[in-house]
Design a protein around this motif. Structure first.
Motif, PDB file in Angstrom:
ATOM      1  N   PRO A   1      -7.817   0.990  -7.719  1.00 37.26           N
ATOM      2  CA  PRO A   1      -6.466   1.569  -7.695  1.00 37.26           C
ATOM      3  C   PRO A   1      -5.346   0.526  -7.696  1.00 37.26           C
ATOM      4  N   LEU A   2      -5.660  -0.721  -7.325  1.00 36.44           N
ATOM      5  CA  LEU A   2      -4.605  -1.743  -7.353  1.00 36.44           C
ATOM      6  C   LEU A   2      -4.033  -1.884  -8.762  1.00 36.44           C
TER       7      LEU A   2
ATOM      8  N   ILE B   1      -6.342   0.563  -0.820  1.00 35.18           N
ATOM      9  CA  ILE B   1      -6.175  -0.877  -1.105  1.00 35.18           C
ATOM     10  C   ILE B   1      -5.523  -1.562   0.092  1.00 35.18           C
ATOM     11  N   SER B   2      -5.958  -2.782   0.383  1.00 32.55           N
ATOM     12  CA  SER B   2      -5.414  -3.480   1.544  1.00 32.55           C
ATOM     13  C   SER B   2      -3.928  -3.774   1.350  1.00 32.55           C
TER      14      SER B   2
ATOM     15  N   ARG C   1       1.022  -5.900  -1.293  1.00 36.90           N
ATOM     16  CA  ARG C   1       2.181  -6.772  -1.085  1.00 36.90           C
ATOM     17  C   ARG C   1       2.280  -7.834  -2.178  1.00 36.90           C
ATOM     18  N   ASP C   2       1.164  -8.484  -2.491  1.00 38.29           N
ATOM     19  CA  ASP C   2       1.213  -9.555  -3.489  1.00 38.29           C
ATOM     20  C   ASP C   2       1.700  -9.047  -4.845  1.00 38.29           C
TER      21      ASP C   2
ATOM     22  N   ARG D   1       4.134   5.869  -1.337  1.00 41.35           N
ATOM     23  CA  ARG D   1       3.078   5.264  -0.512  1.00 41.35           C
ATOM     24  C   ARG D   1       3.383   3.828  -0.125  1.00 41.35           C
ATOM     25  N   VAL D   2       3.930   3.049  -1.050  1.00 44.48           N
ATOM     26  CA  VAL D   2       4.065   1.618  -0.756  1.00 44.48           C
ATOM     27  C   VAL D   2       5.474   1.220  -0.338  1.00 44.48           C
ATOM     28  N   LEU D   3       6.486   2.012  -0.730  1.00 45.56           N
ATOM     29  CA  LEU D   3       7.864   1.676  -0.365  1.00 45.56           C
ATOM     30  C   LEU D   3       8.674   2.968  -0.235  1.00 45.56           C
TER      31      LEU D   3
END
Ligand code: ATP
Ligand code: MG
Length: 491
Positions: A187-188, A222-223, A228-229, A255-257
């Motif tokens: 999924p990354l 995903i971690s 973040r990277d 989900r991420v932001l």
């Protein structure tokens, strides 16, 4: 999406044609001939295949040069290491389990990875690596067709089984197989689609966008570090608006932001205040344009991320008043808090968190400046409070002006010029950056005949406040002021 945010057209990268792509590759392969010819011959003599692959092939086609070169090979890591040790000046293990050996020679840095045929356990975060035997198998497991091209060396045969050259010329990101299969394997890759859109200025194919939208929740496995990277690379890219728009439109941002998505959700259909989401993207782009004012130039992640987060406190603090106007009291403080929380969840370092949150918290300070009626002491406080973020605060504050009213914008810019000038003048006179009271801790203890302790700290703080309010003072003046303060404190 029915309520998809309308976006201003993002800037497009110049579009190359296929002949130009081929010419660009030839030029770049000639330039890196010392590496590909020598290494190619060594691997061939040992009975192995070696291919330049991924980023360097894609970037060669775009006319970009790299001295960091990625290769893929049929050789197993031990054989790769033995060959590289004979060729290079230093060889190291980048992760033998994943099959990657690194090597440096002069200006060149190479990474050679054994062909992979990865199998993923959909429930786990880590891919299990199985080494493969064919280039075709290795390319088929890569994220996008423009990254799934290789050049066999030493012969220089281009291998492009998935139509990467055409996609590159048309500036579109497509997966080699069905996007659903690719994203369920890893999924990354959904984040990577947004990242490459931002880096290359490419579009993402509609079926890929559809899969990202349908599968956005899978990013949760995903971690945080890997997410973040990719986010950092996206924000530091030449076209961040493209990547961010994609994150928002596909629901990945939820989900991420989520703070960014919330700016979209809080749009005010009645137009009683400006669109904070569009304003934010514009501030980010204006901050990027100002990056050359920074000592190291750009791209500067902290300045960019502060621009992106500066108004995230607005949805929570929005109040409509009876007269129809709107306020966002303390959105700076609330925004700094939300920023901290998000960056912590994304496992940023404490230094990065402090820097970005500090900028968000200070982004409104200048607005008390009016037309220049700050006292010297207010200017000193501004400098002291900004601390080592002062240069970035200058950028953020200037970028935060997005009015279409040219006269108003020019007036704000001129006022900020004047403030920077005053800071420059005061700094020269007073070494503002290292503001210290006239007496140090030892002198304070001597004057007040005190042992080390809390009282000394309070005395120091008092003298520092005086220094900021009144400007430089002599040791004698400071001694008198200190004794007066002490007498009053002891009642
Ligand atoms: P840069 O190193 O400048 O960030 P890059 O294109 O080299 O860009 P990397 O993340 O280093 O990207 O990956 C190198 C190559 O490995 C990519 O071009 C891609 O082919 C492949 N790759 C990397 N990560 C993945 C992934 N998660 N899924 C599939 N392929 C991947
Ligand atoms: Mg790379």
């Amino acid at each position: 999406m029915s309520d998809a945010p309308s976006t201003e057209p993002a800037p497009a990268a110049p579009q190359p044609r296929i002949v130009e792509v081929q010419q660009a590759v030839t030029r770049e392969l000639d330039r890196i001939a010392p590496v590909i010819d020598e290494l190619g011959a060594l691997f061939e003599a040992a009975g192995h295949e070696l291919c330049l692959v991924g980023g360097p092939v894609r970037d060669a086609m775009l006319g970009r040069r790299h001295n960091d070169l990625d290769f893929t090979t049929s050789a197993r890591p031990d054989d790769t290491e033995a060959i590289l040790a004979r060729w290079g000046e230093a060889t190291w293990d980048m992760g033998r389990a994943f099959g990657t050996i690194g090597c440096r020679k002069g200006p060149w840095q190479v990474e050679v990875t054994t062909y992979r045929s990865e199998t993923y356990d959909p429930a786990s975060r880590k891919p299990d690596v199985d080494f493969g035997d064919s280039l075709a198998g290795d390319l088929g497991r890569r994220d996008f067709t423009v990254n799934a091209m290789a050049v066999r060396v030493p012969g220089r045969q281009v291998e492009d089984p998935y139509g990467g050259v055409v996609d590159l010329a048309q500036q579109v990101l497509r997966t080699p197989g069905a996007p659903e299969d690719s994203f369920s394997d890893d999924p990354l890759r959904m984040m990577r689609a947004a990242r490459f859109a931002a880096q290359l200025g490419f579009d993402v194919a509609p079926e890929v966008v559809a899969a990202m939208t349908a599968m956005a929740d899978r990013i949760e496995i995903i971690s945080a570090e890997r997410v973040r990277d990719e986010l950092v690379k996206l924000v530091c890219a030449p076209y961040p608006r493209r990547g961010l728009t994609l994150l928002v439109e596909t629901g990945l941002a939820d989900r991420v932001l989520p703070e960014l998505s919330r700016l979209v959700a809080e749009r005010d259909e009645h137009h009683r205040h400006k669109d904070v989401y569009q304003h934010t993207l514009t501030v980010l782009e204006q901050a990027i344009d100002l990056e050359d004012r920074l000592e190291g130039g750009g791209p500067d992640f902290v300045a960019r991320f502060a621009a992106l987060m500066h108004d995230v406190g607005k949805p929570k603090t929005r109040r409509f008043l009876d007269d129809g106007s709107v306020t966002f009291h303390h959105h700076d403080v609330v925004g700094a808090k939300l920023t901290r929380k998000r960056m912590k969840a994304l496992k940023f370092s404490n230094d990065e968190i402090d820097a970005v949150a500090h900028l968000v918290e200070l982004h409104l300070r200048f607005h008390g400046y009016g037309t220049g009626e700050w006292t010297d002491s207010a200017v000193r406080r501004y400098v002291r409070d900004a601390g080592d973020q002062l240069d970035r605060l200058h950028i953020l504050t200037r970028a935060d002006c997005t009015t279409r009213n040219k006269r108003k914008a020019a007036r704000l810019a001129a006022t900020y010029d004047a403030l920077e000038e005053r800071i420059g003048r005061l700094s020269e006179e007073e070494e503002l950056a290292s503001l210290r009271p006239a007496l140090d801790g030892n002198q304070i203890m001597e004057v007040l005949e005190l042992p080390p302790g809390r009282e000394v700290g309070a005395a120091y703080k008092h003298l520092l406040e005086l220094r900021i309010d009144k400007g430089p003072m002599s040791e004698d003046e400071a001694r008198t002021a200190l004794l007066a303060w002490w007498a009053e404190r002891r009642g």
